[in-house]
Design a protein around this motif. Sequence first.
Motif, PDB file in Angstrom:
ATOM      1  N   TYR A 219      22.171  35.614  19.176  1.00  0.00           N
ATOM      2  CA  TYR A 219      21.578  36.773  19.846  1.00  0.00           C
ATOM      3  C   TYR A 219      20.064  36.766  19.588  1.00  0.00           C
ATOM      4  CZ  TYR A 219      26.171  38.492  20.899  1.00  0.00           C
ATOM      5  OH  TYR A 219      27.424  38.600  21.420  1.00  0.00           O
ATOM      6  N   PRO A 220      19.265  37.365  20.483  1.00  0.00           N
ATOM      7  CA  PRO A 220      17.814  37.348  20.325  1.00  0.00           C
ATOM      8  C   PRO A 220      17.343  37.765  18.925  1.00  0.00           C
ATOM      9  CG  PRO A 220      18.335  38.149  22.500  1.00  0.00           C
ATOM     10  CD  PRO A 220      19.657  37.969  21.781  1.00  0.00           C
ATOM     11  N   ALA A 221      17.989  38.774  18.322  1.00  0.00           N
ATOM     12  CA  ALA A 221      17.552  39.247  17.002  1.00  0.00           C
ATOM     13  C   ALA A 221      17.673  38.168  15.921  1.00  0.00           C
ATOM     14  CB  ALA A 221      18.355  40.479  16.595  1.00  0.00           C
ATOM     15  N   GLN A 222      18.473  37.144  16.195  1.00  0.00           N
ATOM     16  CA  GLN A 222      18.668  36.074  15.202  1.00  0.00           C
ATOM     17  C   GLN A 222      17.651  34.940  15.368  1.00  0.00           C
ATOM     18  OE1 GLN A 222      22.793  35.640  16.574  1.00  0.00           O
ATOM     19  NE2 GLN A 222      23.451  36.053  14.469  1.00  0.00           N
ATOM     20  N   LEU A 223      16.723  35.107  16.295  1.00  0.00           N
ATOM     21  CA  LEU A 223      15.775  34.029  16.590  1.00  0.00           C
ATOM     22  C   LEU A 223      14.364  34.352  16.101  1.00  0.00           C
ATOM     23  CD1 LEU A 223      16.682  33.321  20.344  1.00  0.00           C
ATOM     24  CD2 LEU A 223      17.651  32.229  18.300  1.00  0.00           C
ATOM     25  N   SER A 224      13.573  33.301  15.847  1.00  0.00           N
ATOM     26  CA  SER A 224      12.146  33.478  15.547  1.00  0.00           C
ATOM     27  C   SER A 224      11.417  33.780  16.862  1.00  0.00           C
ATOM     28  CB  SER A 224      11.590  32.192  14.944  1.00  0.00           C
ATOM     29  OG  SER A 224      11.577  31.173  15.937  1.00  0.00           O
ATOM     30  N   GLY A 225      10.161  34.216  16.753  1.00  0.00           N
ATOM     31  CA  GLY A 225       9.364  34.509  17.947  1.00  0.00           C
ATOM     32  C   GLY A 225       9.264  33.304  18.877  1.00  0.00           C
ATOM     33  N   GLY A 226       9.013  32.144  18.278  1.00  0.00           N
ATOM     34  CA  GLY A 226       8.884  30.921  19.082  1.00  0.00           C
ATOM     35  C   GLY A 226      10.182  30.589  19.805  1.00  0.00           C
ATOM     36  N   GLN A 227      11.296  30.791  19.100  1.00  0.00           N
ATOM     37  CA  GLN A 227      12.604  30.529  19.730  1.00  0.00           C
ATOM     38  C   GLN A 227      12.864  31.523  20.860  1.00  0.00           C
ATOM     39  OE1 GLN A 227      14.969  30.695  16.162  1.00  0.00           O
ATOM     40  NE2 GLN A 227      15.100  28.461  16.014  1.00  0.00           N
ATOM     41  N   LYS A 228      12.472  32.789  20.644  1.00  0.00           N
ATOM     42  CA  LYS A 228      12.648  33.796  21.703  1.00  0.00           C
ATOM     43  C   LYS A 228      11.859  33.394  22.946  1.00  0.00           C
ATOM     44  CE  LYS A 228      13.343  37.684  18.640  1.00  0.00           C
ATOM     45  NZ  LYS A 228      12.719  38.821  18.000  1.00  0.00           N
ATOM     46  N   GLN A 229      10.634  32.907  22.718  1.00  0.00           N
ATOM     47  CA  GLN A 229       9.851  32.530  23.895  1.00  0.00           C
ATOM     48  C   GLN A 229      10.438  31.292  24.570  1.00  0.00           C
ATOM     49  OE1 GLN A 229       8.553  33.720  26.352  1.00  0.00           O
ATOM     50  NE2 GLN A 229       6.543  34.394  25.610  1.00  0.00           N
ATOM     51  N   ARG A 230      11.082  30.406  23.794  1.00  0.00           N
ATOM     52  CA  ARG A 230      11.765  29.267  24.424  1.00  0.00           C
ATOM     53  C   ARG A 230      12.898  29.761  25.331  1.00  0.00           C
ATOM     54  NH1 ARG A 230      10.680  24.062  21.873  1.00  0.00           N
ATOM     55  NH2 ARG A 230       9.050  24.519  20.370  1.00  0.00           N
ATOM     56  N   VAL A 231      13.581  30.814  24.881  1.00  0.00           N
ATOM     57  CA  VAL A 231      14.625  31.395  25.742  1.00  0.00           C
ATOM     58  C   VAL A 231      13.973  31.987  26.998  1.00  0.00           C
ATOM     59  CG1 VAL A 231      16.509  33.064  25.934  1.00  0.00           C
ATOM     60  CG2 VAL A 231      16.043  31.976  23.724  1.00  0.00           C
ATOM     61  N   GLY A 232      12.841  32.661  26.788  1.00  0.00           N
ATOM     62  CA  GLY A 232      12.102  33.225  27.924  1.00  0.00           C
ATOM     63  C   GLY A 232      11.739  32.146  28.939  1.00  0.00           C
ATOM     64  N   ILE A 233      11.302  31.006  28.422  1.00  0.00           N
ATOM     65  CA  ILE A 233      10.923  29.889  29.300  1.00  0.00           C
ATOM     66  C   ILE A 233      12.166  29.343  30.006  1.00  0.00           C
ATOM     67  CG2 ILE A 233      10.009  27.524  29.321  1.00  0.00           C
ATOM     68  CD1 ILE A 233       8.103  28.420  27.024  1.00  0.00           C
ATOM     69  N   ALA A 234      13.258  29.204  29.257  1.00  0.00           N
ATOM     70  CA  ALA A 234      14.504  28.707  29.866  1.00  0.00           C
ATOM     71  C   ALA A 234      14.961  29.645  30.975  1.00  0.00           C
ATOM     72  CB  ALA A 234      15.595  28.571  28.799  1.00  0.00           C
ATOM     73  N   ARG A 235      14.892  30.950  30.709  1.00  0.00           N
ATOM     74  CA  ARG A 235      15.313  31.920  31.736  1.00  0.00           C
ATOM     75  C   ARG A 235      14.411  31.830  32.967  1.00  0.00           C
ATOM     76  NH1 ARG A 235      14.580  37.940  30.081  1.00  0.00           N
ATOM     77  NH2 ARG A 235      12.450  37.176  30.165  1.00  0.00           N
ATOM     78  N   ALA A 236      13.105  31.710  32.705  1.00  0.00           N
ATOM     79  CA  ALA A 236      12.162  31.652  33.828  1.00  0.00           C
ATOM     80  C   ALA A 236      12.385  30.408  34.687  1.00  0.00           C
ATOM     81  CB  ALA A 236      10.733  31.671  33.302  1.00  0.00           C
ATOM     82  N   LEU A 237      12.786  29.304  34.040  1.00  0.00           N
ATOM     83  CA  LEU A 237      12.874  28.035  34.772  1.00  0.00           C
ATOM     84  C   LEU A 237      14.283  27.686  35.246  1.00  0.00           C
ATOM     85  CD1 LEU A 237      10.401  25.804  32.721  1.00  0.00           C
ATOM     86  CD2 LEU A 237       9.955  27.303  34.675  1.00  0.00           C
ATOM     87  N   ALA A 238      15.249  28.528  34.901  1.00  0.00           N
ATOM     88  CA  ALA A 238      16.643  28.213  35.217  1.00  0.00           C
ATOM     89  C   ALA A 238      16.881  28.017  36.710  1.00  0.00           C
ATOM     90  CB  ALA A 238      17.563  29.305  34.677  1.00  0.00           C
ATOM     91  N   SER A 239      16.227  28.826  37.529  1.00  0.00           N
ATOM     92  CA  SER A 239      16.464  28.728  38.972  1.00  0.00           C
ATOM     93  C   SER A 239      15.575  27.658  39.629  1.00  0.00           C
ATOM     94  CB  SER A 239      16.259  30.082  39.639  1.00  0.00           C
ATOM     95  OG  SER A 239      14.912  30.489  39.486  1.00  0.00           O
TER      96      SER A 239
END
Length: 232
Positions: free
Chosen positions: A137-157
């Motif tokens: 879950y997001p709360a279990q991630l570091s800031g950098g990891q959260k932004q990697r998820v943000g990037i993955a979400r942005a680029l998924a489509s």
Amino acid sequence: MISVDRISKSYGSGENVVHALDNVSLNIAKGEIFGVVGQSGAGKSTLIRTINSLERPDSGTVTVDGQNMNLLQGAQLRSARHNIGMIFQHFNLLSSRTVQSNVELSLEITGMDRGARRKRAAEILDLVGLSGKATAYPAQLSGGQKQRVGIARALASKPSVLLSDEATSALDPETTQQILDLIRQLSRELGLTVLLITHEMDVVKRICDSAAVMSQGRILEQGTVEGLLTTE
Ligand code: ADP
Ligand code: ADP
């Protein structure tokens, strides 16, 4: 890929009018990483909102991948937005959902079926180096990891454009560098065009090919990063 032609946008009226954008023009080539740097209130967020058409300019035109964003509506507008990924300073992840689910969610609106969404989310998490965190879950991630998820979400489509709104402003210097390196690597690998807004010239120096300096709704200077730096 992104063409902003003489756009203006004001808020309020009379004595309280604010010219958030005043005759702004920019041209960003395919695959380019373009920075817009300026202090708070310069008009950077308004610029980004007119590019993904969350906001319409009072005058001027915005063209993304050959489409005039001002004229699109309904299904056409939604489809044009799938071609534009966005990342944020505070990541904007849903805390009640896992990493995998956060990424899948952004694909739901594209109408992709569940199996394809799973597969694509796994693929893109691998690309940003987060395969091992899919069930976290997001709360279990570091800031950098959260932004990697943000990037993955942005680029998924599989958009051709990535808009970055102060995406490293909440990160420490080392993590900032890692995220900028990742954005650059993805831009090269995927042929992604990146527009990055930031209040830090240092971010522009590290990653951008070209940049514009904004103040009070206007572009003061624009050119290659090397050129801008030598005139400082
Ligand atoms: P930046 O992103 O560079 O900090 P913004 O684009 O957010 O700048 O803001 C530019 C100017 O427009 C600021 O003076 C801000 O107060 C004003 N502004 C932005 N959005 C609105 C709005 N929705 N209503 C009124 N004023 C706004
Ligand atoms: P809502 O319930 O308001 O329609 P969603 O469930 O679509 O919102 O998304 C919730 C949050 O996730 C929003 O704050 C939004 O910023 C973010 N989000 C969802 N999809 C995307 C996406 N493709 N790109 C960027 N942010 C997204």
